[in-house]
Design a protein around this motif. Structure first.
Motif, PDB file in Angstrom:
ATOM      1  N   ALA A  89     -66.605  98.464 -11.141  1.00  0.00           N
ATOM      2  CA  ALA A  89     -65.613  99.435 -10.671  1.00  0.00           C
ATOM      3  C   ALA A  89     -66.025 100.891 -10.837  1.00  0.00           C
ATOM      4  N   VAL A  90     -66.871 101.194 -11.809  1.00  0.00           N
ATOM      5  CA  VAL A  90     -67.203 102.590 -12.119  1.00  0.00           C
ATOM      6  C   VAL A  90     -68.552 102.940 -11.491  1.00  0.00           C
ATOM      7  N   PRO A  91     -68.588 103.873 -10.528  1.00  0.00           N
ATOM      8  CA  PRO A  91     -69.843 104.177  -9.827  1.00  0.00           C
ATOM      9  C   PRO A  91     -70.999 104.544 -10.752  1.00  0.00           C
ATOM     10  N   SER A  92     -70.735 105.280 -11.815  1.00  0.00           N
ATOM     11  CA  SER A  92     -71.819 105.724 -12.692  1.00  0.00           C
ATOM     12  C   SER A  92     -72.401 104.585 -13.517  1.00  0.00           C
ATOM     13  N   LEU A  93     -71.762 103.413 -13.506  1.00  0.00           N
ATOM     14  CA  LEU A  93     -72.254 102.268 -14.271  1.00  0.00           C
ATOM     15  C   LEU A  93     -72.928 101.215 -13.394  1.00  0.00           C
ATOM     16  N   GLN A  94     -72.836 101.354 -12.100  1.00  0.00           N
ATOM     17  CA  GLN A  94     -73.326 100.303 -11.217  1.00  0.00           C
ATOM     18  C   GLN A  94     -74.840 100.133 -11.271  1.00  0.00           C
ATOM     19  N   ASP A  95     -75.554 101.172 -11.691  1.00  0.00           N
ATOM     20  CA  ASP A  95     -77.009 101.038 -11.783  1.00  0.00           C
ATOM     21  C   ASP A  95     -77.406 100.040 -12.863  1.00  0.00           C
ATOM     22  N   VAL A  96     -76.556  99.853 -13.882  1.00  0.00           N
ATOM     23  CA  VAL A  96     -76.856  98.874 -14.931  1.00  0.00           C
ATOM     24  C   VAL A  96     -76.929  97.480 -14.318  1.00  0.00           C
ATOM     25  N   ARG A  97     -75.926  97.150 -13.522  1.00  0.00           N
ATOM     26  CA  ARG A  97     -75.909  95.834 -12.881  1.00  0.00           C
ATOM     27  C   ARG A  97     -77.021  95.704 -11.852  1.00  0.00           C
TER      28      ARG A  97
ATOM     29  N   GLY B  91     -60.618  96.009 -24.291  1.00  0.00           N
ATOM     30  CA  GLY B  91     -59.850  94.802 -24.067  1.00  0.00           C
ATOM     31  C   GLY B  91     -58.350  95.004 -24.209  1.00  0.00           C
ATOM     32  N   GLU B  92     -57.946  96.022 -24.967  1.00  0.00           N
ATOM     33  CA  GLU B  92     -56.518  96.289 -25.193  1.00  0.00           C
ATOM     34  C   GLU B  92     -55.903  97.171 -24.106  1.00  0.00           C
ATOM     35  N   VAL B  93     -56.619  98.224 -23.702  1.00  0.00           N
ATOM     36  CA  VAL B  93     -56.004  99.237 -22.832  1.00  0.00           C
ATOM     37  C   VAL B  93     -56.629  99.314 -21.445  1.00  0.00           C
ATOM     38  N   GLY B  94     -57.800  98.721 -21.241  1.00  0.00           N
ATOM     39  CA  GLY B  94     -58.442  98.781 -19.932  1.00  0.00           C
ATOM     40  C   GLY B  94     -59.327  99.994 -19.753  1.00  0.00           C
ATOM     41  N   ILE B  95     -59.990 100.055 -18.608  1.00  0.00           N
ATOM     42  CA  ILE B  95     -61.007 101.074 -18.339  1.00  0.00           C
ATOM     43  C   ILE B  95     -60.402 102.461 -18.245  1.00  0.00           C
ATOM     44  N   GLU B  96     -59.321 102.599 -17.487  1.00  0.00           N
ATOM     45  CA  GLU B  96     -58.760 103.916 -17.208  1.00  0.00           C
ATOM     46  C   GLU B  96     -58.193 104.579 -18.467  1.00  0.00           C
TER      47      GLU B  96
ATOM     48  N   LEU C  17     -70.797  82.856 -22.329  1.00  0.00           N
ATOM     49  CA  LEU C  17     -71.403  83.954 -23.085  1.00  0.00           C
ATOM     50  C   LEU C  17     -70.663  85.259 -22.844  1.00  0.00           C
ATOM     51  N   THR C  18     -70.349  85.551 -21.593  1.00  0.00           N
ATOM     52  CA  THR C  18     -69.665  86.794 -21.243  1.00  0.00           C
ATOM     53  C   THR C  18     -68.286  86.850 -21.876  1.00  0.00           C
ATOM     54  N   GLU C  19     -67.574  85.727 -21.875  1.00  0.00           N
ATOM     55  CA  GLU C  19     -66.244  85.690 -22.473  1.00  0.00           C
ATOM     56  C   GLU C  19     -66.304  85.860 -23.994  1.00  0.00           C
ATOM     57  N   GLN C  20     -67.408  85.427 -24.604  1.00  0.00           N
ATOM     58  CA  GLN C  20     -67.541  85.528 -26.057  1.00  0.00           C
ATOM     59  C   GLN C  20     -68.029  86.900 -26.524  1.00  0.00           C
ATOM     60  N   MET C  21     -68.699  87.640 -25.638  1.00  0.00           N
ATOM     61  CA  MET C  21     -69.156  88.979 -25.996  1.00  0.00           C
ATOM     62  C   MET C  21     -67.953  89.898 -26.181  1.00  0.00           C
ATOM     63  N   PRO C  22     -68.014  90.851 -27.114  1.00  0.00           N
ATOM     64  CA  PRO C  22     -66.896  91.788 -27.285  1.00  0.00           C
ATOM     65  C   PRO C  22     -66.572  92.514 -25.974  1.00  0.00           C
ATOM     66  N   ALA C  23     -65.362  92.286 -25.471  1.00  0.00           N
ATOM     67  CA  ALA C  23     -64.903  92.900 -24.208  1.00  0.00           C
ATOM     68  C   ALA C  23     -65.823  92.570 -23.042  1.00  0.00           C
ATOM     69  N   GLY C  24     -66.500  91.414 -23.092  1.00  0.00           N
ATOM     70  CA  GLY C  24     -67.456  91.074 -22.037  1.00  0.00           C
ATOM     71  C   GLY C  24     -66.845  91.047 -20.655  1.00  0.00           C
ATOM     72  N   VAL C  25     -65.631  90.514 -20.548  1.00  0.00           N
ATOM     73  CA  VAL C  25     -64.969  90.456 -19.237  1.00  0.00           C
ATOM     74  C   VAL C  25     -64.659  91.859 -18.735  1.00  0.00           C
ATOM     75  N   TRP C  26     -64.154  92.731 -19.632  1.00  0.00           N
ATOM     76  CA  TRP C  26     -63.818  94.097 -19.215  1.00  0.00           C
ATOM     77  C   TRP C  26     -65.073  94.913 -18.919  1.00  0.00           C
ATOM     78  N   VAL C  27     -66.132  94.676 -19.662  1.00  0.00           N
ATOM     79  CA  VAL C  27     -67.387  95.368 -19.369  1.00  0.00           C
ATOM     80  C   VAL C  27     -67.899  94.947 -17.995  1.00  0.00           C
ATOM     81  N   THR C  28     -67.778  93.668 -17.674  1.00  0.00           N
ATOM     82  CA  THR C  28     -68.163  93.182 -16.349  1.00  0.00           C
ATOM     83  C   THR C  28     -67.379  93.903 -15.262  1.00  0.00           C
TER      84      THR C  28
END
Length: 228
Positions: free
Chosen positions: A144-152, A49-54, A128-139
């Motif tokens: 955005a990250v190809p290796s994570l798209q299988d989760v969704r 939430g502080e620095v972003g994905i990259e 719920l997503t906004e209340q989860m730790p970094a839920g928006v950034w995890v979304t």
């Protein structure tokens, strides 16, 4: 004598991108190891939430935690494995919220009441997503990250089957294949609407919820009428 086509050098196909390993190295069993595991996840969520994905990195997580990299690597091979676990937890919580709603009784509601019920569920999922730790950034990472798209994708497939089962129980005469396609597309559309709210704060959540839910309810109502 070479033909014009044979005299040209053949273009080499680009090598396939190597995706990082996202499987945890081991699951903690002892209480102290579980505590370390959870602290890694909590710290990664806070930093995300502080620095972003990259800019997120295992070194940054270790520095914040006061943990050595080898200690972190006992559990996660890289930052993507950490994000993968955070993504799975987010999807699980969202699906748990949806399960009590996804019933034949809900699917049998008249179109307008079904749309209203879906809009309310959509807004609960956003909260719920906004209340989860970094839920928006995890979304965002899951998109955005190809290796994570299988989760969704796996989560959306599971929700599709959950909703389809309830819908067919309420409307057994509809075409099952068509219903599955409609529901799968609806899930992706609702998820995109959620991302729109996170990416564009000027959008009114209630307005987005109403428009998307009316669109989905209208499509499912047409499907119901076609089987009548």
């Amino acid at each position: 004598m070479p033909t014009p086509s044979s005299s040209k050098p053949r273009a080499r196909s680009a090598p396939a991108a190597v995706r990082p390993d996202v499987a945890p190295k081991k699951a903690p069993t002892q209480s102290r190891a579980v505590e370390t595991y959870e602290r890694i996840l909590a710290t990664a969520a806070a930093l995300l939430g502080e620095v972003g994905i990259e800019r997120l990195s295992t070194n940054l997580i270790c520095k914040r935690l006061g943990l050595t990299p080898p200690a972190l690597y006992q559990y996660f091979p890289n930052k993507y494995a950490i994000l993968h676990e955070l993504g799975q937890r987010l999807m699980l919580r969202q699906n748990e919220l949806l399960e009590p709603w996804a019933t034949p009784a809900t699917m049998a509601l008249p179109e307008a009441r079904f749309a209203r019920s879906m809009a309310e569920m959509f807004l609960e999922t956003v909260r719920l997503t906004e209340q989860m730790p970094a839920g928006v950034w995890v979304t965002r990472a899951l998109r955005a990250v190809p290796s994570l798209q299988d989760v969704r994708n796996r989560s959306h497939d599971q929700v599709t089957e959950l909703l389809l089962g309830a819908f067919l129980a309420a409307h057994p005469a509809v075409d099952a294949a068509r219903a599955r396609l409609c529901i799968r597309l609806a899930i992706d559309a609702l998820y995109a609407a959620q991302e729109l709210l996170f990416d564009d704060p000027t959008q009114l959540p209630e307005a987005v919820a109403d428009v998307m839910s009316e669109m989905v309810a209208g499509q499912l109502a047409r499907l119901r009428r076609s089987a009548a």
